[in-house]
Design an enzyme around this catalytic site. Structure first.
Site, PDB file in Angstrom:
ATOM      1  N   LYS A  63       0.703  -1.047  -0.088  1.00  0.00           N
ATOM      2  CA  LYS A  63       0.058   0.009   0.017  1.00  0.00           C
ATOM      3  C   LYS A  63       0.954   1.170   0.039  1.00  0.00           C
ATOM      4  CE  LYS A  63      -3.974   1.932   2.365  1.00  0.00           C
ATOM      5  NZ  LYS A  63      -4.736   1.831   3.799  1.00  0.00           N
ATOM      6  N   SER A  94      -9.815   1.532   2.806  1.00  0.00           N
ATOM      7  CA  SER A  94      -9.146   2.623   2.309  1.00  0.00           C
ATOM      8  C   SER A  94      -7.981   1.620   1.273  1.00  0.00           C
ATOM      9  CB  SER A  94      -8.185   3.493   2.932  1.00  0.00           C
ATOM     10  OG  SER A  94      -7.527   3.129   3.935  1.00  0.00           O
ATOM     11  N   SER A 101      -9.777  -0.762   7.154  1.00  0.00           N
ATOM     12  CA  SER A 101      -9.396  -0.690   5.689  1.00  0.00           C
ATOM     13  C   SER A 101      -8.810  -1.747   5.012  1.00  0.00           C
ATOM     14  CB  SER A 101      -8.406   0.485   5.765  1.00  0.00           C
ATOM     15  OG  SER A 101      -9.102   1.617   5.438  1.00  0.00           O
TER      16      SER A 101
END
Ligand code: GLN
Length: 464
Positions: A55, A130, A154
């Protein structure tokens, strides 16, 4: 051979990225260089050649870390996050950095400054957020494992919406050093996997005390992989029925009920538990997370990190312009909310009160775990929603997090397990929350469940 394998992964990543937007950068040169180096490396490397996606809020030396934000569009860290450094030392190969909601604020990936990621089961729908890009990279079969981050669901929510496994470990289990701070008392690195076993392999490498993160815990790291096949007979599953209420999609409810029956036939005992304060989770989370974010994001001032606005003629104007141009609307909303709940006159009514309710949420779980091994809920109240559907309604977006945020507030580990498909062929996830440090037990349960009841379907858009 290793190089050929990494070449194949890179080609898939590049080929699918136009359709899915899961990567913000694909690091071909870096990955092939690593493959070559690892091929020749002597000695045992537990993750030799494992392709992994990271990420874009986890710092990587010499590779951009944008956090999905314009304000960090040009930011490259000069060090690796501890998790990345441990993955590298174990022989893993970073393929690229994944798309995300700006500063990890969102539940759909639509808040990325660089365009959304799309759900491979239906590209007109969101992958969740997210950590949407990491979820898509795994769900679309480009990689088997990816790192994401959690502040309030997330990893688990996008895992559920994309039909894969997603683990949020106990707060302090994985070092946060090099994870860009959103809300430091909640933030955790999490792991996506195509199976529970893949997550176990990676967790065993990156978990454990790190002197560079004072909140990382000095708790022994068990051999997670060795725990995967234990029988679930006699495990007690606590189901907080009263919490399965308003807003829960009927198809999700039915799939979760079916998963409870499946666990029962695997030898688990199903018991009732209560989480009377869980319904305040969203309110508490969106006070504490925004309060901490308003403080953490003060560092983006155009001086120390990232982009600086042009044509400012004095210092304060430079700060204002940089932040005005650099942050997107959701991030600004969070900074304003967080500043408000911390301001004198409102602090006691909002922030201090939220902290008290946070303690009650934690106490609810402590009481539940006196009577069960895992607490089971849906991961997300709905399947993947259409792009744009909740963009104008922040509250509807925040409600996606109803089942996930309380584990973050309590600091507990939790996993999302694929448990079915809706009539529209959209994945549904069931969540198990475990007691502190019970990652091994969660991965064990997920592995047995997934082996006995695999999803047995592939998304529309999938790697070769
Ligand atoms: N959807 C939540 C939020 O927007 C969760 C984010 C997260 O876990 N990083 O804050």
């Amino acid at each position: 051979m290793l190089k050929n394998e990494i070449e194949r992964v890179l080609t898939n990543a590049e080929r699918l990225n136009d359709q899915l937007g899961s990567f913000l950068s694909i690091e071909r040169g870096h990955a092939l260089g690593r493959a070559e180096a690892i091929e020749d490396a002597a000695g045992e490397l537990p993750l030799r050649g494992l392709a992994i996606a990271i990420k874009d809020n986890i710092c990587t030396k010499d590779i951009r870390t944008s956090c999905g934000s314009r304000i960090l569009a040009n930011y490259t860290a000069h060090y690796d996050a501890t998790a990345v450094q441990r993955l590298n030392a174990a022989g893993a190969v970073t393929i690229g950095k994944t798309n995300m909601d700006e500063f990890a604020m969102g539940s759909s990936n639509e808040n990325s400054a660089f365009g959304p990621a799309r759900n491979p089961w239906d590209p007109e729908r969101v992958p969740g957020g997210s950590s949407g890009g990491s979820a898509v990279a795994v769900a679309s079969g480009v990689v088997d494992v990816a790192l994401g981050s959690e502040t309030g669901g997330s990893v688990r929510q996008p895992a559920a919406l994309c039909g894969i496994y997603g683990l949020k470990p106990t707060y302090g289990r994985i070092s946060r050093y090099g994870l860009v701070a959103f809300a430091s008392s909640l933030d955790a690195i999490g792991i996506f996997g195509s199976s529970a076993g893949k997550i176990a392999d990676v967790l065993g490498i990156i978990a454990g005390r790190d002197p560079l993160d004072s909140t990382s815990a000095d708790v022994a790291v068990p051999d997670y992989s060795a725990m995967l096949d234990r029988s679930l007979a006699g495990k007690r599953i606590g189901v907080p029925r009263a919490f399965f209420g308003e807003g829960l999609d009927e198809e999700v409810r039915a799939a979760v009920d079916a998963s409870i029956e499946n666990l029962r036939s695997l030898g688990c005992e199903v018991v009732d538990v209560e989480l009377p304060h869980a319904k305040y989770g969203i309110a508490v989370y969106y006070i504490i997370a925004t309060a901490e974010a308003s403080s953490n994001l003060a560092r983006y001032d155009g001086v120390r990190y990232g982009v600086r606005a042009e044509d400012a003629h004095e210092l304060r104007q430079m700060y204002f312009k940089t932040r005005e141009e650099g942050f997107g609307p959701e991030v600004k909303r969070r900074i304003m909310l967080g500043t408000y709940v911390l301001s004198s006159g409102y602090y006691d009514a909002y922030y201090a009160k939220a902290q008290k309710v946070r303690a009650l949420v934690r106490d609810d779980y402590a009481a539940a775990f006196a009577n069960c091994d895992f607490v089971l809920t849906p991961t997300s109240p709905t399947t993947a929603f259409r792009m744009g559907e909740r963009s104008d309604d922040p509250l509807a977006m925040y409600l996606s997090d109803i089942y996930t945020v309380s584990a973050n507030l309590a600091g507990l580990p939790a996993i999302s397990i694929p448990c079915g498909l809706s009539s529209e062929s959209l994945p549904i996830g069931v969540q198990l929350v475990g007691n502190y440090w019970a990652e091994g037990e969660l991965l064990n349960a997920a592995n047995i469940y997934g082996t006995e009841h695999p999803l047995d379907a592939k998304p529309l858009i999938h790697a070769e």
